[in-house]
Design a protein around this motif. Structure first.
Motif, mmCIF file in Angstrom:
data_model
loop_
_atom_site.group_PDB
_atom_site.id
_atom_site.type_symbol
_atom_site.label_atom_id
_atom_site.label_comp_id
_atom_site.label_asym_id
_atom_site.label_seq_id
_atom_site.Cartn_x
_atom_site.Cartn_y
_atom_site.Cartn_z
ATOM 1 N N LEU A 25 0.857 -1.188 0.000
ATOM 2 C CA LEU A 25 0.000 0.000 0.000
ATOM 3 C C LEU A 25 0.888 1.231 0.000
ATOM 4 O O LEU A 25 2.084 1.162 0.276
ATOM 5 C CB LEU A 25 -0.947 0.009 1.206
ATOM 6 C CG LEU A 25 -0.344 0.048 2.617
ATOM 7 C CD1 LEU A 25 -0.080 1.495 3.083
ATOM 8 C CD2 LEU A 25 -1.266 -0.615 3.618
ATOM 9 N N SER A 26 0.272 2.364 -0.314
ATOM 10 C CA SER A 26 1.013 3.623 -0.272
ATOM 11 C C SER A 26 0.128 4.703 0.326
ATOM 12 O O SER A 26 -1.098 4.656 0.216
ATOM 13 C CB SER A 26 1.483 4.038 -1.672
ATOM 14 O OG SER A 26 0.375 4.267 -2.521
ATOM 15 N N VAL A 27 0.771 5.651 0.985
ATOM 16 C CA VAL A 27 0.076 6.803 1.557
ATOM 17 C C VAL A 27 0.712 8.049 0.967
ATOM 18 O O VAL A 27 1.912 8.273 1.130
ATOM 19 C CB VAL A 27 0.176 6.828 3.099
ATOM 20 C CG1 VAL A 27 -0.673 7.970 3.655
ATOM 21 C CG2 VAL A 27 -0.264 5.497 3.699
ATOM 22 N N ALA A 34 -6.978 4.526 5.251
ATOM 23 C CA ALA A 34 -7.558 3.720 6.322
ATOM 24 C C ALA A 34 -7.235 2.248 6.140
ATOM 25 O O ALA A 34 -7.219 1.728 5.015
ATOM 26 C CB ALA A 34 -9.069 3.910 6.356
ATOM 27 N N LEU A 35 -6.982 1.571 7.257
ATOM 28 C CA LEU A 35 -6.844 0.115 7.298
ATOM 29 C C LEU A 35 -8.049 -0.417 8.052
ATOM 30 O O LEU A 35 -8.228 -0.114 9.231
ATOM 31 C CB LEU A 35 -5.551 -0.285 8.014
ATOM 32 C CG LEU A 35 -4.249 0.251 7.426
ATOM 33 C CD1 LEU A 35 -3.070 -0.145 8.302
ATOM 34 C CD2 LEU A 35 -4.039 -0.239 6.006
ATOM 35 N N SER A 219 -9.565 9.135 2.492
ATOM 36 C CA SER A 219 -9.815 9.211 1.053
ATOM 37 C C SER A 219 -9.458 7.910 0.350
ATOM 38 O O SER A 219 -9.810 7.714 -0.808
ATOM 39 C CB SER A 219 -9.008 10.360 0.434
ATOM 40 O OG SER A 219 -7.618 10.180 0.682
ATOM 41 N N ALA A 220 -8.746 7.015 1.045
ATOM 42 C CA ALA A 220 -8.370 5.728 0.475
ATOM 43 C C ALA A 220 -8.384 4.688 1.582
ATOM 44 O O ALA A 220 -8.307 5.031 2.766
ATOM 45 C CB ALA A 220 -6.983 5.795 -0.165
ATOM 46 N N VAL A 230 -7.511 -7.700 0.834
ATOM 47 C CA VAL A 230 -8.460 -8.284 -0.119
ATOM 48 C C VAL A 230 -9.079 -7.226 -1.024
ATOM 49 O O VAL A 230 -9.627 -7.570 -2.082
ATOM 50 C CB VAL A 230 -9.569 -9.070 0.615
ATOM 51 C CG1 VAL A 230 -8.969 -10.217 1.405
ATOM 52 C CG2 VAL A 230 -10.388 -8.160 1.521
ATOM 53 N N GLU A 231 -9.037 -5.970 -0.612
ATOM 54 C CA GLU A 231 -9.535 -4.885 -1.468
ATOM 55 C C GLU A 231 -8.823 -3.608 -1.103
ATOM 56 O O GLU A 231 -8.486 -3.370 0.062
ATOM 57 C CB GLU A 231 -11.049 -4.717 -1.325
ATOM 58 C CG GLU A 231 -11.605 -3.583 -2.173
ATOM 59 C CD GLU A 231 -13.003 -3.830 -2.699
ATOM 60 O OE1 GLU A 231 -13.597 -2.910 -3.267
ATOM 61 O OE2 GLU A 231 -13.505 -4.964 -2.538
ATOM 62 N N GLN A 232 -8.615 -2.763 -2.115
ATOM 63 C CA GLN A 232 -7.873 -1.529 -1.896
ATOM 64 C C GLN A 232 -8.296 -0.523 -2.950
ATOM 65 O O GLN A 232 -8.571 -0.885 -4.095
ATOM 66 C CB GLN A 232 -6.370 -1.811 -2.015
ATOM 67 C CG GLN A 232 -5.448 -0.714 -1.567
ATOM 68 C CD GLN A 232 -4.003 -1.194 -1.568
ATOM 69 O OE1 GLN A 232 -3.360 -1.226 -2.604
ATOM 70 N NE2 GLN A 232 -3.505 -1.601 -0.400
ATOM 71 N N GLY A 233 -8.365 0.738 -2.557
ATOM 72 C CA GLY A 233 -8.720 1.758 -3.538
ATOM 73 C C GLY A 233 -9.245 3.022 -2.902
ATOM 74 O O GLY A 233 -9.098 3.246 -1.695
ATOM 75 N N ALA A 234 -9.874 3.847 -3.719
ATOM 76 C CA ALA A 234 -10.431 5.116 -3.251
ATOM 77 C C ALA A 234 -11.661 4.864 -2.403
ATOM 78 O O ALA A 234 -12.437 3.943 -2.671
ATOM 79 C CB ALA A 234 -10.774 6.006 -4.441
ATOM 80 N N MET A 235 -11.861 5.713 -1.404
ATOM 81 C CA MET A 235 -12.983 5.546 -0.496
ATOM 82 C C MET A 235 -14.314 5.641 -1.238
ATOM 83 O O MET A 235 -15.241 4.865 -0.980
ATOM 84 C CB MET A 235 -12.901 6.620 0.598
ATOM 85 C CG MET A 235 -13.885 6.421 1.724
ATOM 86 S SD MET A 235 -13.540 4.910 2.649
ATOM 87 C CE MET A 235 -11.872 5.264 3.222
#
Length: 289
Positions: A25-27, A34-35, A219-220, A230-235
């Motif tokens: 992941l990246s910030v 958010a995690l 925001s992400a 299992v999933e990642q992306g924009a809020m």
């Protein structure tokens, strides 16, 4: 530009089970990432790995943690601690246990500024007064002289937030910072964190199990189960329609605040079986690597 970039991070408990499984992941600078996931998903473990405070029995067995382009895991321990101390901070979830009950608030804010950043005591004291005012604590001079037990839970949490932002770090790990608070105070604290984050442009890794909280501050996001993303992306994309079955079930399981009479919908066992299979498959790939 990414300030924090985690790539294929795996953490193992001794020679036993894996706690994180290839997390990436990246910030971005000025972003809140958010995690989310249920208890035991590995959310706090990611934050601890970034800050170098993993449990003694846990160890990083693969991957990288880049802070402003520098892989922390490749640095000598002393240099790694120096870099993390200078550029990162933590907002823990329980202020009553995070604060030293035998020390006044002032020293607990200023010690880091003096010992790690090399500030003079006078400069640190002035900054402590300034940051307490910034987190909307009345009579900051009096609060600096108080012990933790003399403050309410909401004020103690504000002190922790003030301590985290005092040195204007580039990255803050917020580990469920509103868990121990009632709903009214929780809203105030979330608003405060959002205001400070916007004012200082701080990148925040926000650990929570509450999707209601996520929608207000981030925001992400990354959704975790069993140490696996299992999933990642924009809020906005997540709330518009999660792609993964577990993420959809997690969102559906969130209680409705607008319809309190609605029933509760736990994550179906079939979905749990599906995602447990993905965790097992990840372990097999890791074993063959």
């Amino acid at each position: 530009m990414s300030y924090l970039r985690i790539t294929d991070l795996s953490v193992q408990l001794g020679h036993g089970p894996r706690l994180l499984r290839g997390v990436s992941l990246s910030v971005e600078v000025g972003q809140v990432h958010a995690l989310v996931g249920e208890s035991g998903a590995g959310k706090s473990m990611i934050g601890k790995a970034v800050l170098g405070i993993l449990p003694r029995a846990a160890r990083v067995v693969a991957g990288s943690i880049e802070l402003d382009g520098v892989d922390l895991l490749q640095l000598p321990p002393a240099e790694r601690r120096r870099r993390i101390g200078a550029h990162c901070a933590l907002i823990p979830q329980d202020p009553l246990t995070a604060l030293n009950p035998s020390r006044r608030i002032g020293g607990q804010i200023t010690d880091r500024l003096v010992d790690i950043l090399g500030w003079t005591r006078a400069r640190a004291n002035a900054r402590a007064l300034e940051i307490l005012s910034e987190v909307q604590i009345e009579a900051p001079e009096r609060v600096l002289r108080c012990y933790p037990h003399e403050l309410s839970g909401g004020m103690r949490q504000r002190v922790l937030i003030a301590s985290a932002f005092a040195a204007e770090p580039k990255l803050i790990v917020a580990d469920e910072p509103t868990t121990a608070l009632d709903v009214t105070v929780q809203k105030q604290i979330l608003t405060l964190i959002a205001q400070l984050q916007a004012r200082h442009g701080t990148a925040i890794l926000f650990v929570t199990h509450d999707l209601g909280v996520v929608s207000k501050v981030s925001s992400a996001l990354s959704v975790l189960y069993g140490g696996l993303v299992v999933e990642q992306g924009a809020m906005r994309d997540f709330f518009a329609g999660p792609r993964h079955a577990y993420a959809r079930a997690l969102l559906a399981a969130t209680p409705s605040y607008t319809n309190p009479d609605a029933g509760l919908f736990p994550v179906p066992e079939a979905v749990r079986e599906l995602v447990r299979g993905e965790v097992t498959a990840s372990d097999r790939r890791w074993d063959y690597a």
